[in-house]
Design an enzyme around this catalytic site. Sequence first.
Site, short mmCIF file in Angstrom:
data_model
loop_
_atom_site.label_atom_id
_atom_site.label_comp_id
_atom_site.label_asym_id
_atom_site.label_seq_id
_atom_site.Cartn_x
_atom_site.Cartn_y
_atom_site.Cartn_z
N CYS A 128 -46.80 -10.93 4.74
CA CYS A 128 -46.35 -10.23 3.56
C CYS A 128 -44.84 -10.35 3.48
O CYS A 128 -44.19 -10.75 4.44
CB CYS A 128 -46.73 -8.77 3.65
SG CYS A 128 -48.43 -8.51 4.14
N ARG A 157 -45.14 -16.45 1.46
CA ARG A 157 -45.56 -15.83 2.71
C ARG A 157 -46.91 -15.11 2.60
O ARG A 157 -47.59 -14.92 3.58
CB ARG A 157 -44.52 -14.81 3.13
CG ARG A 157 -43.27 -15.47 3.60
CD ARG A 157 -42.27 -14.48 4.05
NE ARG A 157 -41.48 -15.09 5.08
CZ ARG A 157 -41.53 -14.76 6.35
NH1 ARG A 157 -42.33 -13.81 6.76
NH2 ARG A 157 -40.79 -15.36 7.23
N TRP A 196 -50.36 -9.86 1.73
CA TRP A 196 -51.45 -10.74 2.17
C TRP A 196 -52.40 -9.80 2.92
O TRP A 196 -52.08 -9.31 3.99
CB TRP A 196 -50.89 -11.82 3.09
CG TRP A 196 -51.90 -12.85 3.51
CD1 TRP A 196 -52.27 -13.97 2.84
CD2 TRP A 196 -52.65 -12.87 4.73
NE1 TRP A 196 -53.20 -14.67 3.56
CE2 TRP A 196 -53.46 -14.02 4.72
CE3 TRP A 196 -52.73 -12.01 5.84
CZ2 TRP A 196 -54.32 -14.35 5.76
CZ3 TRP A 196 -53.60 -12.34 6.87
CH2 TRP A 196 -54.38 -13.50 6.82
N ASN A 198 -44.89 -4.65 6.59
CA ASN A 198 -45.51 -5.88 7.09
C ASN A 198 -46.03 -5.60 8.49
O ASN A 198 -45.34 -4.95 9.27
CB ASN A 198 -44.48 -7.01 7.21
CG ASN A 198 -44.03 -7.53 5.87
OD1 ASN A 198 -44.55 -7.13 4.83
ND2 ASN A 198 -43.05 -8.42 5.89
N GLY A 199 -47.18 -6.16 8.84
CA GLY A 199 -47.69 -5.96 10.20
C GLY A 199 -48.99 -5.18 10.18
O GLY A 199 -49.61 -5.00 9.12
N GLU A 221 -54.27 -33.34 12.09
CA GLU A 221 -53.29 -32.82 11.14
C GLU A 221 -53.67 -33.26 9.71
O GLU A 221 -53.55 -32.48 8.76
CB GLU A 221 -51.89 -33.29 11.53
CG GLU A 221 -50.77 -32.90 10.60
CD GLU A 221 -50.60 -31.40 10.39
OE1 GLU A 221 -51.18 -30.59 11.14
OE2 GLU A 221 -49.89 -31.04 9.44
N LYS A 279 -54.45 -30.71 6.62
CA LYS A 279 -53.76 -30.76 5.32
C LYS A 279 -54.77 -30.78 4.19
O LYS A 279 -54.65 -30.04 3.22
CB LYS A 279 -52.88 -32.00 5.19
CG LYS A 279 -51.56 -32.07 5.92
CD LYS A 279 -50.53 -31.06 5.57
CE LYS A 279 -50.79 -29.81 6.33
NZ LYS A 279 -50.10 -29.40 7.44
N GLU A 329 -56.60 -27.42 3.83
CA GLU A 329 -55.70 -26.34 3.40
C GLU A 329 -55.45 -26.36 1.89
O GLU A 329 -55.47 -25.32 1.25
CB GLU A 329 -54.33 -26.49 4.07
CG GLU A 329 -54.20 -25.90 5.44
CD GLU A 329 -52.80 -26.10 6.02
OE1 GLU A 329 -52.26 -25.14 6.57
OE2 GLU A 329 -52.25 -27.22 5.93
N HIS A 369 -71.42 -39.47 19.14
CA HIS A 369 -71.96 -38.30 19.85
C HIS A 369 -72.21 -37.12 18.89
O HIS A 369 -72.22 -35.98 19.31
CB HIS A 369 -70.99 -37.88 20.95
CG HIS A 369 -70.81 -38.94 21.99
ND1 HIS A 369 -71.83 -39.33 22.83
CD2 HIS A 369 -69.76 -39.75 22.28
CE1 HIS A 369 -71.41 -40.30 23.61
NE2 HIS A 369 -70.15 -40.57 23.29
N LYS A 390 -47.63 -18.47 4.94
CA LYS A 390 -46.74 -19.40 5.62
C LYS A 390 -46.42 -18.96 7.04
O LYS A 390 -46.37 -19.75 7.95
CB LYS A 390 -45.45 -19.52 4.80
CG LYS A 390 -44.44 -20.49 5.35
CD LYS A 390 -44.91 -21.89 5.13
CE LYS A 390 -44.06 -22.92 5.80
NZ LYS A 390 -44.77 -24.18 5.97
C1 G6P Z 1 -49.52 -20.88 9.44
C2 G6P Z 1 -48.93 -21.92 8.51
C3 G6P Z 1 -48.98 -23.29 9.18
C4 G6P Z 1 -48.30 -23.24 10.53
C5 G6P Z 1 -48.85 -22.12 11.42
C6 G6P Z 1 -47.98 -21.92 12.65
O1 G6P Z 1 -50.88 -21.10 9.60
O2 G6P Z 1 -49.62 -21.95 7.28
O3 G6P Z 1 -48.35 -24.23 8.36
O4 G6P Z 1 -48.47 -24.47 11.18
O5 G6P Z 1 -48.86 -20.89 10.71
O6 G6P Z 1 -46.73 -21.47 12.22
P1 G6P Z 1 -45.37 -21.68 13.01
O7 G6P Z 1 -44.33 -21.05 12.12
O8 G6P Z 1 -45.52 -20.95 14.31
O9 G6P Z 1 -45.17 -23.13 13.20
#
Ligand code: G6P
Length: 617
Positions: free
Chosen positions: A2, A27, A76, A101-102, A490, A494, A497, A513, A612
């Site tokens: 948040c 965020r 969030w 937040n938290g 990765e 992507k 996501e 397998h 984020k």
């Molecule tokens: C969230 C973000 C990702 C990121 C992950 C770890 O899931 O959406 O993009 O890789 O957190 O975040 P950090 O800031 O620790 O790399």
Amino acid sequence: MCGIVGTIAERNVTALLVEGLRRLEYRGYDSAGLAIIDNKQKLRRIRRTGKVSQLANALQEDTSFTGKIGIAHTRWATHGAPTEENAHPHFSHDQVALVHNGIIENHETLREYLISLGYVFTSQTDTEVIVHLLHHKLSEIGDLASALKATVKELKGAYGLAAMCVQQPDRIVAARSGSPLVIGLGIGENFLASDQLALRQVTDRFIYLEEGDIAEITRDNVKLWDQSGQEVKREIIKAQISAEAADKGEYRHFMLKEIYEQPTVIQATIDGRITGDKINLQSFGPNAEELFAKVKNIQIVACGTSYHAGLVARYWLEALIGIPCQVEVASEFRYRRVAVQPDTLFLSISQSGETADTLAALRNAFSETYPSGNYLGSLAICNNPTSSLVRESDFTLLTKAGPEIGVASTKAFTTQLTALLLLTIALGKAQKTLEAEAETTLIRELRRLPSRIDEVLASNKTIEKLAEHFIEKHHALFLGRGAQYPVAMEGALKLKEISYIHAESYPAGELKHGPLALVDANMPVITVAPNNDLVEKLKSNLQEVRAREGELFIFADEDVEIKEAAFIHVVNIPHIHDVLSPILYTIPLQLLSYYVAILKGTDVDQPRNLAKSVTVE
Ligand code: G6P
């Protein structure tokens, strides 16, 4: 997760708060709200589900909604659905307003206690207990900052919070424990936010709250107390990033802008770490060389994309300089009793430096009560120099990606890989396990990397065309071998996501397998094929896919002979030294996901349900 913004000024603050929220929206973004104390000393708020723009529209319709002090929040959801009732700010008796937040872990016990005192709850959030408790303490103590100090003593969990009350309308109070907060200093006005990006349009001078700090912010003063209740002064830090860094510029999305920034930010991450064709060991810090010489094992801990960067690094550390390396996601590592080999370096990787699980893993690893402590030291690879992770680690290796706003990480990942390769070279040099010639070769290749990336970016039109094949698809399989396996992971992350296509990644050798059972004409299979020792093995795996009518999308080195044919799409990637290939081969996968998401019409920069910076567990 948040976002919090607060302001106290001599002017109407609503527009400032909305702009701050917009900048924080990446965020967390299922609802947003804003509260002010108006000129009749009344608390007023507007809350809306959905994006900040919904809130901004509602504010425009109510011209009487003005005030010189206010707090705002973008949410969030954790506890309670994303409804208007659950959106912040929360009120108590129309006298106290609070944003948070938290997560408050003991919210149920506190709720029962407050109900027994006669408080009425109007939301399902854990946050509402804080505002009522603060109201209760305020009625006993009288001073808002003192009431907040008494309140936080009863909270268990994580919080970054800000509050204001009608009795003392000249101040905002704030507290930080496990969730970041920063104060922005203006002239005759002051600000508060969970991320300095929210305030970059109004100031470049910041004070970062430390764990356990309480703050009282008035128009022309800031008072701070540490966790023992002592009044403290904290350093004022001048921001290094420009306000424009958080704007999209000519690009349609932040993600695309960030993909295109990669040559520049990779260069920035290399700059200063090398001298000529050699690594500059001193640039890693005054005692780094001594530490690096002692390292016999490395434990990498990270989340999400940063975890994938760690997985690539394992190939480099073991193959190039023979240092055994383990990589684990922080949410697992933090709760596990691990056996630590002697002389292990604890290496955390994080873009934000505020990810709750990564921070907790670091803290646990070095806590006195932790059964398997004894790490040699901690090193953080991080993109945020003022983050908790950086402050709490012994050493830091900063990535210079600049602010990354798109939720799907792109430039943070490739700068992490760059930093990890620089670290591998530095460790090899300090341990004398990397030949001088190999060092020179790798550094030269690193210097060429930005221009190689530019070449890949120039194939954007081909990749955009390729994306059309994915419009009707519901699943996709990413394959890789060796250090390209984490690249495939990765790539799959992507795609899922931002386009919401279910994507899985497998080491190509595992295909038979299990996942081969899924392959038919509806299953696109994406792979990266640099020209290395494993490419012939990979080609056989791809035959297995074609034999089951799977459609192939191959990003291959110019010299790898894979012919385009019906249902076999090949995009040529410029030749690159094998060690650096995971960085280069990441780029086309980022572009592919981006263009697929565009065609599917999803929200590229703010995909549903994601945030984020994951500052809660
Ligand atoms: C969230 C973000 C990702 C990121 C992950 C770890 O899931 O959406 O993009 O890789 O957190 O975040 P950090 O800031 O620790 O790399």
